[in-house]
Design a protein around this motif. Sequence first.
Motif, PDB file in Angstrom:
ATOM      1  N   PRO A  19      35.117  -8.601 102.136  1.00  0.00           N
ATOM      2  CA  PRO A  19      35.404 -10.007 101.862  1.00  0.00           C
ATOM      3  C   PRO A  19      35.945 -10.291 100.462  1.00  0.00           C
ATOM      4  CG  PRO A  19      33.286  -9.774 102.964  1.00  0.00           C
ATOM      5  CD  PRO A  19      33.721  -8.399 102.560  1.00  0.00           C
ATOM      6  N   ILE A  20      35.466  -9.581  99.428  1.00  0.00           N
ATOM      7  CA  ILE A  20      35.863  -9.900  98.058  1.00  0.00           C
ATOM      8  C   ILE A  20      37.375  -9.797  97.840  1.00  0.00           C
ATOM      9  CG2 ILE A  20      35.680  -9.177  95.643  1.00  0.00           C
ATOM     10  CD1 ILE A  20      33.369 -10.871  96.587  1.00  0.00           C
ATOM     11  N   PRO A  21      38.038  -8.693  98.216  1.00  0.00           N
ATOM     12  CA  PRO A  21      39.492  -8.653  98.029  1.00  0.00           C
ATOM     13  C   PRO A  21      40.239  -9.688  98.857  1.00  0.00           C
ATOM     14  CG  PRO A  21      38.732  -6.732  99.231  1.00  0.00           C
ATOM     15  CD  PRO A  21      37.516  -7.398  98.685  1.00  0.00           C
ATOM     16  N   ILE A  22      39.727 -10.011 100.043  1.00  0.00           N
ATOM     17  CA  ILE A  22      40.377 -11.044 100.851  1.00  0.00           C
ATOM     18  C   ILE A  22      40.251 -12.392 100.153  1.00  0.00           C
ATOM     19  CG2 ILE A  22      40.450 -12.194 103.092  1.00  0.00           C
ATOM     20  CD1 ILE A  22      39.209  -9.689 104.316  1.00  0.00           C
ATOM     21  N   ILE A  23      39.052 -12.685  99.619  1.00  0.00           N
ATOM     22  CA  ILE A  23      38.851 -13.928  98.869  1.00  0.00           C
ATOM     23  C   ILE A  23      39.772 -13.966  97.656  1.00  0.00           C
ATOM     24  CG2 ILE A  23      37.205 -15.250  97.467  1.00  0.00           C
ATOM     25  CD1 ILE A  23      34.992 -14.146  99.311  1.00  0.00           C
ATOM     26  N   ALA A  24      39.866 -12.832  96.939  1.00  0.00           N
ATOM     27  CA  ALA A  24      40.739 -12.773  95.762  1.00  0.00           C
ATOM     28  C   ALA A  24      42.191 -13.035  96.141  1.00  0.00           C
ATOM     29  CB  ALA A  24      40.605 -11.405  95.088  1.00  0.00           C
ATOM     30  N   ALA A  25      42.651 -12.424  97.239  1.00  0.00           N
ATOM     31  CA  ALA A  25      44.026 -12.638  97.685  1.00  0.00           C
ATOM     32  C   ALA A  25      44.264 -14.102  98.039  1.00  0.00           C
ATOM     33  CB  ALA A  25      44.330 -11.749  98.886  1.00  0.00           C
ATOM     34  N   GLY A  40      51.653  -8.812  93.846  1.00  0.00           N
ATOM     35  CA  GLY A  40      51.109  -7.820  92.913  1.00  0.00           C
ATOM     36  C   GLY A  40      49.764  -7.301  93.372  1.00  0.00           C
ATOM     37  N   PHE A  41      48.893  -8.203  93.811  1.00  0.00           N
ATOM     38  CA  PHE A  41      47.571  -7.799  94.288  1.00  0.00           C
ATOM     39  C   PHE A  41      47.688  -6.919  95.525  1.00  0.00           C
ATOM     40  CE2 PHE A  41      43.658  -8.467  96.749  1.00  0.00           C
ATOM     41  CZ  PHE A  41      42.709  -8.148  95.790  1.00  0.00           C
ATOM     42  N   LEU A  42      48.566  -7.292  96.456  1.00  0.00           N
ATOM     43  CA  LEU A  42      48.762  -6.495  97.669  1.00  0.00           C
ATOM     44  C   LEU A  42      49.270  -5.100  97.323  1.00  0.00           C
ATOM     45  CD1 LEU A  42      48.943  -6.099 100.723  1.00  0.00           C
ATOM     46  CD2 LEU A  42      51.188  -7.215 100.665  1.00  0.00           C
ATOM     47  N   ALA A  43      50.226  -5.003  96.390  1.00  0.00           N
ATOM     48  CA  ALA A  43      50.754  -3.700  95.989  1.00  0.00           C
ATOM     49  C   ALA A  43      49.658  -2.830  95.381  1.00  0.00           C
ATOM     50  CB  ALA A  43      51.901  -3.882  94.993  1.00  0.00           C
ATOM     51  N   GLY A  44      48.836  -3.406  94.517  1.00  0.00           N
ATOM     52  CA  GLY A  44      47.741  -2.655  93.915  1.00  0.00           C
ATOM     53  C   GLY A  44      46.705  -2.228  94.926  1.00  0.00           C
ATOM     54  N   TRP A  45      46.402  -3.102  95.873  1.00  0.00           N
ATOM     55  CA  TRP A  45      45.418  -2.816  96.922  1.00  0.00           C
ATOM     56  C   TRP A  45      45.882  -1.639  97.785  1.00  0.00           C
ATOM     57  CZ3 TRP A  45      40.565  -3.682  98.047  1.00  0.00           C
ATOM     58  CH2 TRP A  45      40.109  -3.618  99.355  1.00  0.00           C
ATOM     59  N   VAL A  46      47.137  -1.682  98.231  1.00  0.00           N
ATOM     60  CA  VAL A  46      47.678  -0.602  99.063  1.00  0.00           C
ATOM     61  C   VAL A  46      47.734   0.708  98.274  1.00  0.00           C
ATOM     62  CG1 VAL A  46      49.719   0.218 100.296  1.00  0.00           C
ATOM     63  CG2 VAL A  46      49.005  -2.165 100.527  1.00  0.00           C
ATOM     64  N   LEU A  47      48.208   0.638  97.041  1.00  0.00           N
ATOM     65  CA  LEU A  47      48.321   1.842  96.215  1.00  0.00           C
ATOM     66  C   LEU A  47      46.951   2.483  95.979  1.00  0.00           C
ATOM     67  CD1 LEU A  47      50.079   3.704  94.466  1.00  0.00           C
ATOM     68  CD2 LEU A  47      49.714   2.110  92.554  1.00  0.00           C
ATOM     69  N   GLY A  48      45.955   1.673  95.685  1.00  0.00           N
ATOM     70  CA  GLY A  48      44.616   2.202  95.438  1.00  0.00           C
ATOM     71  C   GLY A  48      44.035   2.897  96.656  1.00  0.00           C
ATOM     72  N   ILE A  49      44.199   2.288  97.829  1.00  0.00           N
ATOM     73  CA  ILE A  49      43.705   2.901  99.062  1.00  0.00           C
ATOM     74  C   ILE A  49      44.408   4.231  99.314  1.00  0.00           C
ATOM     75  CG2 ILE A  49      43.600   2.659 101.580  1.00  0.00           C
ATOM     76  CD1 ILE A  49      43.362  -0.379 101.122  1.00  0.00           C
ATOM     77  N   ALA A  50      45.739   4.230  99.141  1.00  0.00           N
ATOM     78  CA  ALA A  50      46.517   5.435  99.389  1.00  0.00           C
ATOM     79  C   ALA A  50      46.107   6.561  98.443  1.00  0.00           C
ATOM     80  CB  ALA A  50      48.008   5.135  99.251  1.00  0.00           C
ATOM     81  N   VAL A  51      45.977   6.260  97.164  1.00  0.00           N
ATOM     82  CA  VAL A  51      45.607   7.282  96.185  1.00  0.00           C
ATOM     83  C   VAL A  51      44.234   7.856  96.509  1.00  0.00           C
ATOM     84  CG1 VAL A  51      44.960   7.655  93.766  1.00  0.00           C
ATOM     85  CG2 VAL A  51      47.052   6.403  94.324  1.00  0.00           C
ATOM     86  N   ALA A  52      43.264   6.983  96.814  1.00  0.00           N
ATOM     87  CA  ALA A  52      41.904   7.442  97.084  1.00  0.00           C
ATOM     88  C   ALA A  52      41.849   8.365  98.294  1.00  0.00           C
ATOM     89  CB  ALA A  52      40.972   6.245  97.282  1.00  0.00           C
ATOM     90  N   VAL A  53      42.468   7.967  99.396  1.00  0.00           N
ATOM     91  CA  VAL A  53      42.363   8.782 100.615  1.00  0.00           C
ATOM     92  C   VAL A  53      43.156  10.087 100.467  1.00  0.00           C
ATOM     93  CG1 VAL A  53      44.315   7.760 101.870  1.00  0.00           C
ATOM     94  CG2 VAL A  53      42.380   8.695 103.134  1.00  0.00           C
ATOM     95  N   VAL A 163      45.741   3.795 105.772  1.00  0.00           N
ATOM     96  CA  VAL A 163      46.174   2.850 104.735  1.00  0.00           C
ATOM     97  C   VAL A 163      46.640   1.528 105.350  1.00  0.00           C
ATOM     98  CG1 VAL A 163      47.876   2.435 102.914  1.00  0.00           C
ATOM     99  CG2 VAL A 163      46.767   4.668 103.090  1.00  0.00           C
ATOM    100  N   LEU A 164      47.409   1.608 106.431  1.00  0.00           N
ATOM    101  CA  LEU A 164      47.918   0.385 107.063  1.00  0.00           C
ATOM    102  C   LEU A 164      46.782  -0.491 107.590  1.00  0.00           C
ATOM    103  CD1 LEU A 164      51.059   1.660 109.025  1.00  0.00           C
ATOM    104  CD2 LEU A 164      51.006   0.276 106.954  1.00  0.00           C
ATOM    105  N   SER A 168      45.407  -4.154 105.964  1.00  0.00           N
ATOM    106  CA  SER A 168      45.962  -5.201 106.819  1.00  0.00           C
ATOM    107  C   SER A 168      45.401  -6.591 106.532  1.00  0.00           C
ATOM    108  CB  SER A 168      45.728  -4.854 108.291  1.00  0.00           C
ATOM    109  OG  SER A 168      44.335  -4.746 108.571  1.00  0.00           O
ATOM    110  N   THR A 169      44.112  -6.685 106.229  1.00  0.00           N
ATOM    111  CA  THR A 169      43.503  -8.008 106.051  1.00  0.00           C
ATOM    112  C   THR A 169      43.920  -8.672 104.743  1.00  0.00           C
ATOM    113  OG1 THR A 169      41.542  -6.852 105.217  1.00  0.00           O
ATOM    114  CG2 THR A 169      41.481  -7.621 107.500  1.00  0.00           C
ATOM    115  N   VAL A 170      44.418  -7.898 103.792  1.00  0.00           N
ATOM    116  CA  VAL A 170      45.014  -8.480 102.589  1.00  0.00           C
ATOM    117  C   VAL A 170      46.496  -8.746 102.825  1.00  0.00           C
ATOM    118  CG1 VAL A 170      45.616  -8.056 100.173  1.00  0.00           C
ATOM    119  CG2 VAL A 170      43.338  -7.475 101.009  1.00  0.00           C
ATOM    120  N   ALA A 171      47.146  -7.850 103.567  1.00  0.00           N
ATOM    121  CA  ALA A 171      48.583  -7.996 103.817  1.00  0.00           C
ATOM    122  C   ALA A 171      48.893  -9.209 104.682  1.00  0.00           C
ATOM    123  CB  ALA A 171      49.122  -6.732 104.483  1.00  0.00           C
ATOM    124  N   VAL A 172      48.076  -9.474 105.693  1.00  0.00           N
ATOM    125  CA  VAL A 172      48.375 -10.560 106.638  1.00  0.00           C
ATOM    126  C   VAL A 172      48.432 -11.925 105.944  1.00  0.00           C
ATOM    127  CG1 VAL A 172      47.476 -11.861 108.608  1.00  0.00           C
ATOM    128  CG2 VAL A 172      47.611  -9.362 108.705  1.00  0.00           C
TER     129      VAL A 172
END
Length: 222
Positions: A19-25, A40-53, A163-164, A168-172
């Motif tokens: 919920p927190i990142p969705i609220i932030a978005a 910017g937030f969406l780009a950082g969110w996707v990049l962080g998930i991709a790097v971690a996994v 990653v997709l 998704s819940t931030v991207a939508v």
Amino acid sequence: MNGVVGAILPLALGVAVSPIPIIAAILMLLSPRARSTGLGFLAGWVLGIAVAVVVFTLLAALIPPASDASKPVAGVIKIVLGLLLLVLAARQWRGRPRAGQTPALPKWMAAIDSMTAARALAIGFLLSAVNPKNLLMAAGAGVEIGSASLDGGQATIAIVVFVLLASSTVAVPVIGYLVASARMKAPLESMREWLVHNNATVMAVLLLVIGVVMVGKGIGSF
């Protein structure tokens, strides 16, 4: 391949419904710099998930293969990750707001109206790549992918699927706002209110379920 994708879907869902990142978005989309900070937030969110996994997938690929069908090292890692998720679930449940109590949000959210796109990107990256809960989810997905003896193409597909779905819940809402900003404001505000008041409960239940599943998968690896 299909078994790996099926195994990582619940973990991706665990990241997606945070919920927190969705609220932030949503707050960024309701701010004066909605488009720049939202993207910017969406780009950082996707990049962080991709790097971690990707990092955890590469680390898991270093686990020496077992001589038989069992995977004891991967099993132990899964059990530990599952237990840590159960601990986080208990903390979320104990920290949930009581009836009539206003939930507290992170202090940095108060500065969203004056936030730049670069800072929004950095926050998105930190929330996805450094947040303990998301790290555990990414680690679980990485162990599933890296220990499954997939070739490079199959591992890449599995990572992209994770990653997709996880983002998704931030991207939508971000994409929806870019397409129809005027019509999205009321639904976004309603969604924000619901998430603020149900954040801890949603995460506690989700972490409990995924933690139990992860422990079960770890036991099954022996």
